[in-house]
Design an enzyme around this catalytic site. Structure first.
Site, PDB file in Angstrom:
ATOM      1  N   ASP A 271     -17.033  29.408  -6.830  1.00 27.91           N
ATOM      2  CA  ASP A 271     -15.580  29.516  -6.702  1.00 27.91           C
ATOM      3  C   ASP A 271     -15.181  30.921  -7.114  1.00 27.91           C
ATOM      4  OD1 ASP A 271     -15.136  26.905  -5.831  1.00 27.91           O
ATOM      5  OD2 ASP A 271     -14.895  26.125  -7.854  1.00 27.91           O
TER       6      ASP A 271
ATOM      7  N   ASP B 117     -12.695  25.225   0.076  1.00 30.15           N
ATOM      8  CA  ASP B 117     -11.636  24.352  -0.433  1.00 30.15           C
ATOM      9  C   ASP B 117     -10.351  24.522   0.371  1.00 30.15           C
ATOM     10  OD1 ASP B 117     -13.427  23.542  -2.426  1.00 30.15           O
ATOM     11  OD2 ASP B 117     -12.692  25.043  -3.845  1.00 30.15           O
TER      12      ASP B 117
END
Length: 173
Positions: A135, A149
């Site tokens: 991330d 995402d």
């Protein structure tokens, strides 16, 4: 008087028909391209950033974080094989359902399905090394996330919008 034959409706070429197979293949190819894009961006993020460093680019900060769980780090304490197996089963079921349903979907829903599959596949592949999902996008008020995402979130919204906005066949048609 012209000796050339006149054109009839039979002579007019028809556009290629979108068969169920072509629709399914297009969905899978689009999802694969999106997953590859996500994985490339994650590789660049890992190459450029080091864990904990933050680059402020306005409303979004770029920082490298490894999410060993699933959404919002749920299940981060589980063994990596359990998270991989669980997400693999979910991805396989999602893939089967969306490929089976794609021919009956509206084009908007199919676009959403491609985004959803591409994002889910990108995160699944990234998870396979046991390190967790890379991330790198951080807003300060929301957990750190990645391009996959974004694909998943927008894909779900577009898939649902396509289903809600598409005309429904009437009974007896």
């Amino acid at each position: 008087m012209s000796t050339e034959p006149t054109s009839t409706a039979k002579d007019t070429p028809r556009p290629a028909r979108w068969t169920s197979r072509r629709i399914r293949v297009l969905l899978v190819v689009a999802a694969a391209v999106l997953a590859a894009t996500d994985l490339i961006v994650k590789a660049v993020a890992e190459a450029v950033l080091f864990a904990g460093a933050t680059n402020d680019i306005g409303p979004i900060n770029i920082r490298l974080v490894y999410n060993r769980g699933v959404a919002f780090s749920m299940g981060a304490g589980l063994p990596p094989w359990a998270v991989i197996a669980g997400t693999g089963v979910i991805l396989a079921a999602l893939l089967w359902f969306l490929i089976a349903a794609a021919p009956g979907m509206s084009p908007l829903s199919r676009a959403g399905a491609a985004l959803l599959l591409g994002g889910a596949t990108g995160n699944f592949i990234d998870r396979l090394d046991g390190q967790g999902v890379v991330d790198y996008l951080h807003s300060g008020w929301f957990p750190t996330f990645n391009l996959a995402d974004v694909f998943v979130t927008i894909g779900v919204v577009v898939l649902v919008l396509g289903a809600v906005l598409s005309p429904r066949p009437r009974h007896g048609d």
